[in-house]
Design a protein around this motif. Structure first.
Motif, short mmCIF file in Angstrom:
data_model
loop_
_atom_site.label_atom_id
_atom_site.label_comp_id
_atom_site.label_asym_id
_atom_site.label_seq_id
_atom_site.Cartn_x
_atom_site.Cartn_y
_atom_site.Cartn_z
N TYR A 69 0.90 -1.17 0.12
CA TYR A 69 0.09 0.06 -0.07
C TYR A 69 0.97 1.36 -0.03
CZ TYR A 69 -3.53 -3.30 1.34
OH TYR A 69 -4.26 -4.51 1.28
N ASP A 70 0.43 2.11 -1.05
CA ASP A 70 1.66 3.30 -1.07
C ASP A 70 1.19 4.26 -0.17
OD1 ASP A 70 -0.90 4.18 -1.90
OD2 ASP A 70 -0.44 4.95 -3.86
N ASP A 71 0.03 4.14 0.61
CA ASP A 71 -0.52 5.11 1.69
C ASP A 71 -0.05 4.71 3.22
OD1 ASP A 71 -2.22 3.03 1.80
OD2 ASP A 71 -3.82 4.29 2.31
N VAL A 72 0.95 3.64 3.35
CA VAL A 72 1.56 3.13 4.35
C VAL A 72 2.78 3.46 4.50
CG1 VAL A 72 2.05 1.08 5.79
CG2 VAL A 72 -0.22 1.18 4.40
N PRO A 73 3.26 4.64 5.46
CA PRO A 73 4.44 5.02 5.54
C PRO A 73 5.50 4.33 6.15
CG PRO A 73 3.05 5.79 7.38
CD PRO A 73 2.21 5.09 6.46
N MET A 74 6.68 4.22 5.70
CA MET A 74 7.52 3.19 6.19
C MET A 74 8.27 3.00 7.30
SD MET A 74 9.82 3.16 2.43
CE MET A 74 10.97 2.12 3.04
N LEU A 75 8.58 4.44 8.24
CA LEU A 75 8.89 4.71 9.28
C LEU A 75 8.22 4.00 10.43
CD1 LEU A 75 11.55 5.71 10.69
CD2 LEU A 75 10.32 8.01 11.07
N PRO A 76 7.12 4.26 10.45
CA PRO A 76 6.00 3.29 11.56
C PRO A 76 6.22 2.01 11.55
CG PRO A 76 4.68 5.19 10.33
CD PRO A 76 6.01 5.01 9.54
N VAL A 77 6.51 1.35 10.17
CA VAL A 77 6.56 -0.11 10.08
C VAL A 77 8.13 -0.55 10.57
CG1 VAL A 77 6.73 -2.06 8.69
CG2 VAL A 77 5.18 -0.43 8.24
N LEU A 78 8.94 0.36 10.56
CA LEU A 78 10.29 0.12 11.12
C LEU A 78 10.19 0.17 12.69
CD1 LEU A 78 13.35 -0.10 10.90
CD2 LEU A 78 13.56 2.52 11.16
N VAL A 79 9.33 0.94 13.12
CA VAL A 79 9.14 0.94 14.61
C VAL A 79 8.53 -0.18 15.30
CG1 VAL A 79 7.78 2.14 16.72
CG2 VAL A 79 9.08 3.52 14.81
N VAL A 80 7.55 -0.83 14.32
CA VAL A 80 7.02 -2.06 14.55
C VAL A 80 7.85 -3.23 14.76
CG1 VAL A 80 5.54 -3.94 13.85
CG2 VAL A 80 4.72 -1.63 13.31
N PHE A 81 8.93 -3.37 13.81
CA PHE A 81 10.14 -4.37 13.88
C PHE A 81 10.79 -3.94 15.15
CE2 PHE A 81 8.43 -5.35 9.67
CZ PHE A 81 9.17 -6.45 9.40
N ILE A 82 11.15 -3.06 15.29
CA ILE A 82 12.09 -2.66 16.40
C ILE A 82 11.31 -2.88 17.92
CG2 ILE A 82 13.42 -0.60 17.81
CD1 ILE A 82 13.52 0.79 14.93
N THR A 83 10.35 -2.45 18.14
CA THR A 83 9.29 -2.80 19.11
C THR A 83 9.23 -4.21 19.46
OG1 THR A 83 8.24 -0.70 18.92
CG2 THR A 83 7.09 -2.50 20.24
N LEU A 84 8.99 -5.01 18.27
CA LEU A 84 8.66 -6.68 18.63
C LEU A 84 10.29 -7.29 18.69
CD1 LEU A 84 6.23 -7.33 15.88
CD2 LEU A 84 5.74 -7.18 18.14
N ALA A 85 11.41 -6.78 18.07
CA ALA A 85 12.65 -7.31 18.35
C ALA A 85 12.92 -6.96 19.76
CB ALA A 85 13.67 -6.78 17.57
N VAL A 86 12.51 -5.99 20.20
CA VAL A 86 12.81 -5.65 21.64
C VAL A 86 12.08 -6.39 22.50
CG1 VAL A 86 13.07 -3.94 23.74
CG2 VAL A 86 13.62 -3.12 21.19
N LEU A 87 10.71 -6.60 22.27
CA LEU A 87 9.82 -7.27 23.11
C LEU A 87 10.11 -8.65 23.26
CD1 LEU A 87 7.15 -7.39 24.64
CD2 LEU A 87 5.94 -7.73 22.38
N TYR A 88 10.86 -9.28 21.87
CA TYR A 88 11.37 -10.92 21.79
C TYR A 88 12.29 -10.85 22.61
CZ TYR A 88 12.68 -15.07 19.67
OH TYR A 88 13.25 -16.23 19.45
N ARG A 89 13.34 -10.17 22.58
CA ARG A 89 14.59 -10.35 23.47
C ARG A 89 14.04 -10.21 24.93
NH1 ARG A 89 19.31 -10.27 20.53
NH2 ARG A 89 20.22 -10.94 22.70
N LEU A 90 13.32 -9.20 25.36
CA LEU A 90 12.79 -9.08 26.66
C LEU A 90 12.11 -10.32 27.19
CD1 LEU A 90 12.25 -7.34 29.38
CD2 LEU A 90 10.39 -6.28 28.06
N VAL A 91 11.06 -10.74 26.40
CA VAL A 91 10.31 -11.92 26.67
C VAL A 91 11.29 -13.37 26.84
CG1 VAL A 91 8.53 -13.65 26.10
CG2 VAL A 91 7.98 -11.15 26.09
N MET A 92 12.34 -13.57 25.76
CA MET A 92 12.99 -14.60 26.07
C MET A 92 13.87 -14.41 27.36
SD MET A 92 12.30 -16.35 23.50
CE MET A 92 13.86 -17.78 23.35
#
Length: 230
Positions: A69-92
């Motif tokens: 989708y061209d109306d979905v900006p890229m930076l928020p999706v980067l935040v999704v990846f970073i958030t989940l990566a941090v959450l994954y490491r924290l939960v592990m």
């Protein structure tokens, strides 16, 4: 619309403060997908834990949106990846220090067959039918449950099987497809019969009709005593 517009590609129309909301939305989506997988069971999960599948599904959803989708900006999706990566490491890390949390997120191995008898109630708690379970066992060249000393459903959905030695094989439920073993509602001769649904073994008299006391199923088959051929 201007192609390769850097501002549109990175933020589009959202303010920079929206990124905090993206992090919250990521956590919200993470929890929803986790609850969905816990409710529907572990069926179909192979080689990966429930938690790892959850991460992949959530990341896949985020990646799919920004890719199509061209109306979905890229930076928020980067935040999704970073958030989940941090959450994954924290939960592990938390799971390595808390057995209760590990059991909640990863699940526990469950004994499904013990001493040749199906733990029918446990199987249904995992949202798996006996027919699906039997299909898994047939894939390991098992003919009847009496050949199994212990069958364990691991927390990644795989089934570990431990066998009786040939001399110790017990009478058990034949798990071959329906056409390979006869079923009776009125048994033809006196002997040991097994409920085709829950594997309970009962001695029945010729001509006797009885519903299983364990699962109320009226169909029986002769208990098999075949040894494994490997």
């Amino acid at each position: 619309m201007k192609a390769f517009d850097l501002h549109r590609m990175v933020l589009d129309k959202v303010p920079f403060e929206f990124l905090w909301e993206v992090a919250l939305r990521s956590l919200y989506t993470f929890v929803l997908v986790f609850l969905f997988l816990k409710i529907t069971g572990r069926r179909g999960v192979r080689q990966m834990s429930l938690f790892e599948v959850l991460i992949i599904l959530t990341l896949g959803s985020a990646a799919g949106d920004v890719a199509f989708y061209d109306d979905v900006p890229m930076l928020p999706v980067l935040v999704v990846f970073i958030t989940l990566a941090v959450l994954y490491r924290l939960v592990m890390w938390l799971m390595s220090h808390s057995e209760r949390l590990e059991d909640l997120l990863e699940g526990k191995p469950i004994v499904i067959v013990e001493n040749g008898e199906l733990a029918w109630e446990k199987l249904h708690e995992e949202n798996m039918t006996e027919f699906e379970f039997f299909m898994e066992l047939r894939g390991q060249s098992i003919e009847h449950l009496g050949q199994i000393r212990l069958a364990i459903m691991e927390n990644n959905g795989q089934i570990s099987v431990y066998y009786f030695p040939d001399k110790e094989v017990k009478p058990g439920l034949c798990i071959l497809p329906e056409g390979c073993s006869e079923r009776y509602t009125s048994v033809p001769e006196t002997g040991d019969y097994v409920c085709v649904r829950c594997s309970k073994i009962v001695a029945l008299e010729a001509g006797e009709k009885r519903s299983c006391a364990r699962c109320a199923n009226p169909e029986w088959s002769k208990a098999s005593r075949a040894i494994r051929v490997t």
